[in-house]
Scaffold this motif. Structure first.
Motif, PDB file in Angstrom:
ATOM      1  N   ARG A  58      -1.304 -21.308 -15.722  1.00 17.36           N
ATOM      2  CA  ARG A  58      -1.357 -19.991 -15.078  1.00 17.36           C
ATOM      3  C   ARG A  58      -2.732 -19.772 -14.462  1.00 17.36           C
ATOM      4  O   ARG A  58      -3.749 -20.103 -15.049  1.00 17.36           O
ATOM      5  N   GLY A  59      -2.729 -19.200 -13.290  1.00 15.47           N
ATOM      6  CA  GLY A  59      -3.966 -18.861 -12.609  1.00 15.47           C
ATOM      7  C   GLY A  59      -3.800 -17.545 -11.884  1.00 15.47           C
ATOM      8  O   GLY A  59      -2.684 -17.102 -11.616  1.00 15.47           O
ATOM      9  N   TYR A  60      -4.897 -16.926 -11.576  1.00 12.05           N
ATOM     10  CA  TYR A  60      -4.881 -15.616 -10.934  1.00 12.05           C
ATOM     11  C   TYR A  60      -5.738 -15.630  -9.684  1.00 12.05           C
ATOM     12  O   TYR A  60      -6.753 -16.321  -9.627  1.00 12.05           O
ATOM     13  N   LYS A  61      -5.321 -14.850  -8.695  1.00  9.23           N
ATOM     14  CA  LYS A  61      -6.121 -14.682  -7.492  1.00  9.23           C
ATOM     15  C   LYS A  61      -6.253 -13.198  -7.205  1.00  9.23           C
ATOM     16  O   LYS A  61      -5.497 -12.375  -7.725  1.00  9.23           O
ATOM     17  N   ALA A  62      -7.217 -12.868  -6.370  1.00 12.14           N
ATOM     18  CA  ALA A  62      -7.479 -11.473  -6.031  1.00 12.14           C
ATOM     19  C   ALA A  62      -6.366 -10.919  -5.148  1.00 12.14           C
ATOM     20  O   ALA A  62      -5.855 -11.611  -4.272  1.00 12.14           O
ATOM     21  N   THR A  63      -6.023  -9.677  -5.383  1.00 17.89           N
ATOM     22  CA  THR A  63      -5.084  -8.982  -4.507  1.00 17.89           C
ATOM     23  C   THR A  63      -5.872  -8.347  -3.364  1.00 17.89           C
ATOM     24  O   THR A  63      -7.107  -8.315  -3.385  1.00 17.89           O
ATOM     25  N   ASN A  64      -5.163  -7.821  -2.391  1.00 22.86           N
ATOM     26  CA  ASN A  64      -5.828  -7.115  -1.293  1.00 22.86           C
ATOM     27  C   ASN A  64      -6.639  -5.940  -1.812  1.00 22.86           C
ATOM     28  O   ASN A  64      -7.704  -5.627  -1.284  1.00 22.86           O
ATOM     29  N   LYS A  65      -6.153  -5.285  -2.854  1.00 21.34           N
ATOM     30  CA  LYS A  65      -6.864  -4.166  -3.476  1.00 21.34           C
ATOM     31  C   LYS A  65      -8.249  -4.601  -3.940  1.00 21.34           C
ATOM     32  O   LYS A  65      -9.242  -3.916  -3.683  1.00 21.34           O
ATOM     33  N   THR A  66      -8.330  -5.745  -4.593  1.00 24.31           N
ATOM     34  CA  THR A  66      -9.602  -6.268  -5.082  1.00 24.31           C
ATOM     35  C   THR A  66     -10.485  -6.720  -3.932  1.00 24.31           C
ATOM     36  O   THR A  66     -11.685  -6.445  -3.919  1.00 24.31           O
ATOM     37  N   LYS A  67      -9.897  -7.389  -2.966  1.00 24.50           N
ATOM     38  CA  LYS A  67     -10.670  -7.863  -1.808  1.00 24.50           C
ATOM     39  C   LYS A  67     -11.288  -6.690  -1.053  1.00 24.50           C
ATOM     40  O   LYS A  67     -12.441  -6.759  -0.625  1.00 24.50           O
ATOM     41  N   GLN A  68     -10.535  -5.614  -0.889  1.00 19.40           N
ATOM     42  CA  GLN A  68     -11.068  -4.436  -0.204  1.00 19.40           C
ATOM     43  C   GLN A  68     -12.192  -3.798  -1.008  1.00 19.40           C
ATOM     44  O   GLN A  68     -13.197  -3.362  -0.466  1.00 19.40           O
ATOM     45  N   LEU A  69     -12.043  -3.768  -2.308  1.00 19.18           N
ATOM     46  CA  LEU A  69     -13.045  -3.188  -3.188  1.00 19.18           C
ATOM     47  C   LEU A  69     -14.390  -3.896  -3.056  1.00 19.18           C
ATOM     48  O   LEU A  69     -15.441  -3.269  -3.063  1.00 19.18           O
TER      49      LEU A  69
END
Length: 74
Positions: A58-69
């Motif tokens: 399992r791995g995680y990536k940033a959502t648009n919400k995080t990228k905008q932040l």
């Protein structure tokens, strides 16, 4: 490291990279033990800051919400 500092540090790292963040990397960034890091990542996913891909491992990536932040591109 308190929960807010931990969240900012983790989300800043994940927003600046193209590849997925592993539980091990989360542990290194936050200082959490494995099970706590797993729960932490799942909670950030539920809040909409991370996106898991269902990949193994399992791995995680940033959502648009995080990228905008954090002002990240892509």
């Amino acid at each position: 490291m308190d929960v807010i500092e931990r969240s900012i540090a983790l989300l800043r790292v994940v927003s600046s990279r193209a590849n997925r963040l592993s539980t091990q990397e989360c542990m290194e960034i936050t200082g959490l033990q494995q099970r706590s890091a797993q729960r932490y990542l799942v909670e950030l996913e539920k809040l909409g800051y991370l996106q898991g891909g269902g990949s193994i491992p399992r791995g995680y990536k940033a959502t648009n919400k995080t990228k905008q932040l954090f002002g990240a591109q892509g």
